[in-house]
Design an enzyme around this catalytic site. Structure first.
Site, short mmCIF file in Angstrom:
data_model
loop_
_atom_site.label_atom_id
_atom_site.label_comp_id
_atom_site.label_asym_id
_atom_site.label_seq_id
_atom_site.Cartn_x
_atom_site.Cartn_y
_atom_site.Cartn_z
N GLY C 148 0.82 -1.21 0.00
CA GLY C 148 0.00 0.00 0.00
C GLY C 148 0.85 1.25 0.00
O GLY C 148 2.06 1.19 0.27
N CYS C 149 0.23 2.37 -0.30
CA CYS C 149 0.97 3.63 -0.41
C CYS C 149 1.49 4.08 0.95
O CYS C 149 2.69 4.34 1.11
CB CYS C 149 0.10 4.70 -1.05
N TYR C 150 0.61 4.17 1.95
CA TYR C 150 1.06 4.58 3.28
C TYR C 150 2.10 3.61 3.85
O TYR C 150 3.11 4.04 4.41
CB TYR C 150 -0.11 4.69 4.25
#
Lengths: 344, 344, 344, 344
Positions: C148-150
């Site tokens: 995921g991005c975070y």
């Protein structure tokens, strides 16, 4: 090919670095500066950390002629009028991104730019090259004058009709809008975030220095009237849209006008004429070298509205400069410039 | 005076709530909705927490006539064509912010709005009121049709020249730009942040439904040609700028034209004509009821360029609606509207 | 290598198209969609006009296994849990950009994602690959779960300290901020321009579904406490910044901590550890695959603050997916990803 | 009451003008400047055209004491340390918006502000007034030191727990985010539009001068540990959000903590504690004097997260200054400040 850049700390310079970093035939050789010698470019542009390791060097025409195959001048307008002749005399090949050699009539330059023109001798030697509209090849030219951002968007939008002599004299009005990066890194109250954000401004009303550049080219197309040309500052970083109004001669239908544009740009890889009824938005060309064009004819008024968008730092500056450099050296026109726009 | 608002959950409604909350003569009595009965307004608009305690009520014309002294219709265009007559028949005083009763010619309405017109009887009863341009008092009127946002900016910019019969027929081109809140809370791909941010778009090319509203008023000034009118979406929330191009008759100087404007608006508290050479930016009127105007004449082309800015939600919608309500009830025109723009 | 993309109309898909268009070893073979078969991609993404000519095809695992060498799943979370096993069973190599196979514990997935988990069998087969933190090579893997991005920004920011066992248990707080494109093309009131512009929001307080992904990896580093992790929406299109707070064990000086980071990432081409006292801004990695990190130690509080920035659509999604694909096929890790950030 | 403003050309000054223009008890008497005497304020702030007619006057303490009932100092930090004593000695009532008299310990001031402190005598006379947290009435005070923007948001967010002695020592981390107007009209490369737009930055890491102001107040609440406090610049003009992390003592439930906040602010008209599960966004207080607070307790980590938002120019500067002036003169605390936030 070894590339030198003068003025790499400006936004046009930053874009040149980005393009040339991925270009198959060019590589960055040296960065030059008049005031920040010895500084690492990534101290100014942190995004280049680890990518472009160059230290800024002082300007030295003789050495530059030895160390580079081509020099891009991404300096403020006014600086090139002195610098370009020195570099050319030393033997450099020069792509000038400033306005200093675009206007062939020095009186016009001095009236609109409010500063002294370069020497007429060198102005005459400069080849003004908006590639899609050039009449002849620029391969082998030593000195290219790269067009302005507004003239690029505007002239590409207007050329097919104008060259076909179908624009009614006196009918052209251009309402142009630009993102803020056109002002570069100018440090002034008018350029700070809180003044520009959530704000839309008109500026240089009737006095923008790109007017004579557009009119000079229109005259080559035998359109001889002065144009009305206003410029607006839009709260976004990149992008120019020229909304061009004119009256078409010859009772053309919308489809015929559109076909004229499609034919005109049929072999031009960087101009994308949109389908009838579809109009480009500025973000659809962001960070790319494209100029996208939409066309509309209004039967109620008999007027044509042409919408032309570019990224002001790319097709409006650095991208077109590299396109010109490709042509000067006989490379494929699209070399290093084929990448997609960045969206969203 | 007790105020009812239908459509308080839209942005125009939110602005009505903000203005009336501080208005010396009006107070919010009831909020009406067709679909969200029983909901607290602050569930929709958290910024109103603790300020406007009202619960949304269902629409009931008889009850509304009893509970309110004036009803503002801040509903989507199309809804008012049915609702306004019901409210008026029940005895309400109605200020309609939609486009449904602005166009006197029902064929024109249906052509431009692409929907069925309201009944001609009620259209004829509606008083279209752009206060600075009204020919007669609206005090005591029961039914006001509030102008559109683009027509307000454009007509205020063009009226002094047009009413003086100094605009050359066929010469008018309006390049209009708006912030995004003009689209209200429309939930669509085209309205999401990532599509609009850092982007500039043209839309409804040659087909914007505000064209007939502007032309209808221009005809009253004896300017009878169709206009070219294009609209652009600018990445900011609020603000409209109309850049108006026209040819002036009568060999006026720039100063004479400017004086014409100064005289025309001398007693109009919400129109600020800027000094010669100074042009307004949209943020200079944000959250206020002002319309600011700048004027330029270009001797090269013989063209006038007028720049007119408003806040689309204020002078372009809610602010002007309250201004009209003030006039209907015989209050001071500026009551509740004297506050300064919010800057920066 | 022939690339198929499922979900090309999302923003992650758009970035995959942009990268692969210029990739030396991959080429776009087919675009797949569950709902828009037959549509041209440039009808959805005008910026791709003339670049990516593909028509969207319907999903057919058998045919996809024949027509492609690798399939990227850029679909909404939840869709991949069914689709990936079908494609894998048909023989496709799959890079999954969704969250569906990241969480090895299906109870955790179902608690945080509020939806049914994929089958445990396929979850176990999925190789979670954040390349800079992988313990072993992924070359030859058939099924990659892209982070995921975070988690990407956060784990790259925290890993050097965590892997060195120098983070005090229970001390980690992550204050994360993202641009709006992380929400993709979700059409909702909360995603429209006027609601997000000039606004800063916190969302999913204590409930973001990326928490278990981060904690799962931290446990591999023997950091076993739950973390506090809050996410904010910033009015910009791209970019994530994780501001990470923790207490360092072992009396390290700021310089020693910094050296730990420099050493940890010494051979990682996409992580740029900034000099002491210098902190990255999100725009310095825009449109690139870089993760830039700044480090600070505060003697007053004994706390470390780590700042980690990425472009959420690139290193946070499409860029990292291509990086993983490079590794799966044994290409150079940076192939097709060496381009400079776009600035300004 | 006649109001004088020194520093009206800054953004804090502009907001003072906006508020006082509509205030029932104050009116603008004179505007003072150290460098622009004789200039009309609307030459600097076109949005004030026709509203605030004042010409800027030079600073003259004796005359100012005669011409005004209260003087607001909206000057750069550092200027007030000299000017305030001169005005106070001449008999003026002074509301100081700078940081010069906030820190009672001159060593702390000089360490954090990196400049010479004002004289201790005058620092001791200054009444630091964050109205919602004051222990005693400020009515009749001659010299008010108005709190900083970050301390206002942060202290209002933290005070109920801190005053109740329920914050664990050493547990407080504040991740603060601000819009750009906090930097005022500072003309620097770092403040120009193209550098800040679409960008998120951390700045003054561990060194923000508002840290000692927050810690000074926390000590009054018997919370004695240093705090971790980081500040970020968000691409928007207005708004501050403090995301506050801490560990609560005493096994309180989320509802009990929330009730503590509701009770604490029960009679405070400008603090709006949101319902459990609801968190404020910055735009929900734009252009208003509200501070909105959201509260969350995470059972997994035992941590409390408090979200506190203000408009940095209003509750964070000019609005709070007027609130303080209301209290000094014994007016209703909300006089002239009851208006709704501007949304969207």
């Amino acid at each position: 090919m070894r590339v030198g850049i003068v003025g790499a700390t400006g936004y046009g310079g930053a874009e040149l670095l980005r393009i040339i970093h991925s270009h198959p035939h060019f590589e960055i050789s040296s960065l030059y500066t008049s005031s920040q010698q010895g500084k690492d470019i990534h101290k100014h542009y942190a995004h280049l950390t680890g990518i472009i390791p160059s230290t800024l060097e002082e300007i030295n025409p003789i050495k530059m002629a030895q160390d580079t195959d081509v020099v891009f001048l991404a300096v403020p307008t006014g600086v090139a009028s002195q610098l370009a002749p020195e570099l050319l005399s030393a033997g450099c090949i020069v792509i000038d991104l400033t306005g200093d050699f675009r206007i062939k009539n020095t009186e016009d330059y001095e009236f609109w730019y409010k500063r002294k023109a370069a020497s007429k001798e060198w102005i005459d030697k400069a080849v003004y090259s908006l590639p899609e509209l050039n009449d002849s090849s620029i391969e082998g030219s030593q000195f290219i004058s790269n067009p302005g951002c507004y003239p690029t968007a505007t002239l590409l939008g207007i050329a097919p009709l104008a060259k076909a002599k179908m624009l009614k004299e006196g009918s052209v009005i251009v309402d142009a809008k630009s993102g803020v990066s056109g002002a570069g890194q100018t440090i002034s109250l008018g350029n700070i975030y809180s003044e520009l954000n959530e704000n839309l401004k008109i500026y240089k009303v009737n006095h923008h220095q790109h007017i004579p550049e557009i009119e000079q080219m229109l005259k080559q197309f035998d359109y001889n009237s002065p144009i009305t040309f206003q410029t607006h500052l839009v709260p976004m970083t990149r992008g120019i849209m020229s909304t061009i109004y004119g009256t078409a001669e010859g009772n053309l239908t919308e489809e015929e006008i559109w076909q004229l544009y499609k034919d005109f740009y049929t072999d031009k890889p960087f101009v994308r004429v949109r389908d009838i009824g579809v109009f480009p938005a500025t973000k659809e060309v962001t960070a790319s070298n494209y100029c996208d064009i939409g066309i509309s004819f209004d039967e109620r008024t008999g007027r044509v509205t042409i919408v032309s968008v570019i990224d002001n730092l790319m097709k409006g500056a650095a991208g077109q400069a590299v396109q010109n450099a490709n042509l000067v050296f006989g490379f494929e026109e699209t070399a290093g410039l084929k990448f997609s726009p960045v969206y969203p």
